[in-house]
Design an enzyme around this catalytic site. Structure first.
Site, PDB file in Angstrom:
ATOM      1  N   ASN A   9       0.305  -8.455  12.685  1.00 18.99           N
ATOM      2  CA  ASN A   9       0.807  -9.517  11.817  1.00 18.99           C
ATOM      3  C   ASN A   9       2.050  -8.960  11.137  1.00 18.99           C
ATOM      4  O   ASN A   9       1.951  -8.140  10.238  1.00 18.99           O
ATOM      5  CB  ASN A   9      -0.277  -9.893  10.791  1.00 18.99           C
ATOM      6  CG  ASN A   9       0.223 -10.870   9.738  1.00 18.99           C
ATOM      7  OD1 ASN A   9       1.313 -11.436   9.878  1.00 18.99           O
ATOM      8  ND2 ASN A   9      -0.565 -11.073   8.697  1.00 18.99           N
ATOM      9  N   LYS A  11       4.161 -10.419   9.301  1.00 15.08           N
ATOM     10  CA  LYS A  11       4.467 -11.043   7.999  1.00 15.08           C
ATOM     11  C   LYS A  11       5.962 -11.374   7.916  1.00 15.08           C
ATOM     12  O   LYS A  11       6.546 -11.716   8.923  1.00 15.08           O
ATOM     13  CB  LYS A  11       3.994 -10.133   6.860  1.00 15.08           C
ATOM     14  CG  LYS A  11       2.531  -9.715   7.052  1.00 15.08           C
ATOM     15  CD  LYS A  11       1.904  -9.136   5.836  1.00 15.08           C
ATOM     16  CE  LYS A  11       0.444  -8.793   6.147  1.00 15.08           C
ATOM     17  NZ  LYS A  11      -0.303  -8.377   4.977  1.00 15.08           N
ATOM     18  N   HIS A  94      -4.192 -17.277   6.456  1.00 14.34           N
ATOM     19  CA  HIS A  94      -4.085 -15.909   5.927  1.00 14.34           C
ATOM     20  C   HIS A  94      -4.170 -15.966   4.400  1.00 14.34           C
ATOM     21  O   HIS A  94      -3.690 -16.920   3.787  1.00 14.34           O
ATOM     22  CB  HIS A  94      -2.765 -15.276   6.375  1.00 14.34           C
ATOM     23  CG  HIS A  94      -2.693 -13.818   6.071  1.00 14.34           C
ATOM     24  ND1 HIS A  94      -2.382 -13.349   4.812  1.00 14.34           N
ATOM     25  CD2 HIS A  94      -2.934 -12.727   6.838  1.00 14.34           C
ATOM     26  CE1 HIS A  94      -2.427 -12.023   4.835  1.00 14.34           C
ATOM     27  NE2 HIS A  94      -2.756 -11.615   6.043  1.00 14.34           N
ATOM     28  N   GLU A  96      -2.501 -14.599   2.181  1.00 14.54           N
ATOM     29  CA  GLU A  96      -1.199 -14.759   1.517  1.00 14.54           C
ATOM     30  C   GLU A  96      -0.772 -16.224   1.508  1.00 14.54           C
ATOM     31  O   GLU A  96      -0.160 -16.700   0.542  1.00 14.54           O
ATOM     32  CB  GLU A  96      -0.152 -13.863   2.204  1.00 14.54           C
ATOM     33  CG  GLU A  96      -0.392 -12.396   1.845  1.00 14.54           C
ATOM     34  CD  GLU A  96       0.003 -11.397   2.919  1.00 14.54           C
ATOM     35  OE1 GLU A  96       0.779 -11.744   3.836  1.00 14.54           O
ATOM     36  OE2 GLU A  96      -0.483 -10.251   2.847  1.00 14.54           O
ATOM     37  N   GLU A 166     -10.699 -10.460   6.519  1.00 13.79           N
ATOM     38  CA  GLU A 166      -9.759  -9.605   5.799  1.00 13.79           C
ATOM     39  C   GLU A 166     -10.056  -9.627   4.300  1.00 13.79           C
ATOM     40  O   GLU A 166      -9.624 -10.548   3.597  1.00 13.79           O
ATOM     41  CB  GLU A 166      -8.324 -10.090   6.020  1.00 13.79           C
ATOM     42  CG  GLU A 166      -7.885 -10.079   7.470  1.00 13.79           C
ATOM     43  CD  GLU A 166      -6.371 -10.045   7.587  1.00 13.79           C
ATOM     44  OE1 GLU A 166      -5.855  -9.119   8.217  1.00 13.79           O
ATOM     45  OE2 GLU A 166      -5.705 -10.935   7.027  1.00 13.79           O
ATOM     46  N   GLY A 172      -2.876  -4.356   2.681  1.00 13.18           N
ATOM     47  CA  GLY A 172      -1.654  -3.706   2.217  1.00 13.18           C
ATOM     48  C   GLY A 172      -1.869  -2.710   1.096  1.00 13.18           C
ATOM     49  O   GLY A 172      -0.917  -2.275   0.456  1.00 13.18           O
ATOM     50  N   SER A 212      -5.604  -2.834   5.983  1.00 14.62           N
ATOM     51  CA  SER A 212      -5.298  -1.398   6.055  1.00 14.62           C
ATOM     52  C   SER A 212      -5.883  -0.705   7.289  1.00 14.62           C
ATOM     53  O   SER A 212      -6.296   0.453   7.225  1.00 14.62           O
ATOM     54  CB  SER A 212      -5.718  -0.691   4.767  1.00 14.62           C
ATOM     55  OG  SER A 212      -5.006  -1.234   3.657  1.00 14.62           O
TER      56      SER A 212
HETATM   57  P1  PGA Z   1      -2.419  -4.619   6.322  1.00 11.85           P
HETATM   58  O1  PGA Z   1      -2.364  -6.230   6.483  1.00 11.85           O
HETATM   59  O2  PGA Z   1      -2.854  -4.067   7.657  1.00 11.85           O
HETATM   60  O3  PGA Z   1      -1.006  -4.222   5.983  1.00 11.85           O
HETATM   61  O4  PGA Z   1      -3.390  -4.312   5.257  1.00 11.85           O
HETATM   62  C1  PGA Z   1      -3.340  -6.917   7.215  1.00 11.85           C
HETATM   63  C2  PGA Z   1      -3.068  -8.400   7.169  1.00 11.85           C
HETATM   64  O5  PGA Z   1      -2.697  -8.925   6.111  1.00 11.85           O
HETATM   65  O6  PGA Z   1      -3.229  -9.101   8.189  1.00 11.85           O
END
Ligand code: PGA
Length: 249
Positions: A9, A11, A94, A96, A166, A172, A212
């Site tokens: 992803n 982003k 997601h 976000e 998630e 993140g 992560s």
């Molecule tokens: P990350 O993000 O691996 O940077 O924690 C995962 C995601 O938001 O899909």
């Protein structure tokens, strides 16, 4: 035996020209015929990334999509646009998007139906906040997100979709869920799918862990019985993604 699916992803990262460079760098590293490898990229990168991935086994996904066919929805991308550009997967809901853009599970459900109608495989995200985990309502919350997300979707269609668990507190942050925490929730999601549909659908659906994921923890996470791969943010933008895709080598 479910086939593993490992998706990056990206982003809001990489301009079109940077995207082509990254694909060229990762292409030789993510070669693993045994797993589905998907690059979910910003809308403006889709066309150049599809072209750059030609001749490889990498499949391209979008990070979002609107639930209408076409019309006066300034700034939105339709499912037909994605299909025509060569997109096979779309991340929906997601955290976000839920947090910053106020997407509800009802919105996600409408998008799920539209994606399926157009032959795009949705990767539906769900996950709890740290506060919810501490309150002990993680499983109730996730079950709610899954139940609303799959409302009105037929078993045969649901079986082909992907769910990404998630935990928001792990995204993140470098703070991965423990293998036990990740497996517990992914198992509960499969159980929830069995309750909504049946055992066969629950056995077919693929459930990813995200939050992560990195080259050091991927192998243990992906070895869990209910974890069928990962949704990878930060580490999908680096050579590390090759190690994650080849976690079993
Ligand atoms: P990350 O993000 O691996 O940077 O924690 C995962 C995601 O938001 O899909």
């Amino acid at each position: 035996m479910r086939r593993k699916i490992i998706a990056g992803n990206w982003k809001m990262n990489k301009t079109p020209s940077e995207a082509i460079k990254l694909v060229e760098e990762l292409k030789p590293l993510v070669d693993n015929e045994a797993v589905d490898v998907v690059f979910c990229v910003p809308a403006i990168d889709i066309v150049p990334v599809v072209k750059a991935c030609e001749g490889s086994t990498i499949q391209v996904g979008a990070e979002n999509m609107y639930f209408e066919e076409s019309g006066a929805y300034t700034g939105e991308i339709s499912p037909a646009m994605l299909v025509d550009a060569g997109v096979r997967y779309v991340i929906l809901g997601h955290s976000e998007r839920r947090d910053y853009f106020k997407e509800t599970s009802e919105d996600v459900n409408r998008k799920m139906k539209k994606a399926i109608e157009h032959g795009i495989t949705p990767i539906m995200c769900c996950g709890e906040s740290l506060e919810q985990r501490e309150q002990g309502i993680t499983l109730d919350w996730i079950r709610q997100q899954v139940k609303v997300g799959y409302q009105g979707i037929a078993a045969a269609d649901a079986a082909k979709t992907v769910i990404a668990y998630e935990p928001i507190w792990a995204i993140g942050t470098g703070r991965t869920a423990t293998t036990e925490q990740a497996e517990e929730v992914c198992g509960a999601i499969r159980q929830c799918i069995a309750e909504i549909y049946d055992e066969a659908t629950a056995e077919s659906i693929r459930i990813q862990y995200g939050g992560s994921v990195n080259a050091a923890n991927a192998a243990e996470l992906f070895a869990q019985p209910d974890i069928d791969g990962g949704l990878v943010g930060g580490a999908s933008l680096k050579a590390d993604f090759g190690k994650i895709v080849n976690y079993d080598r």
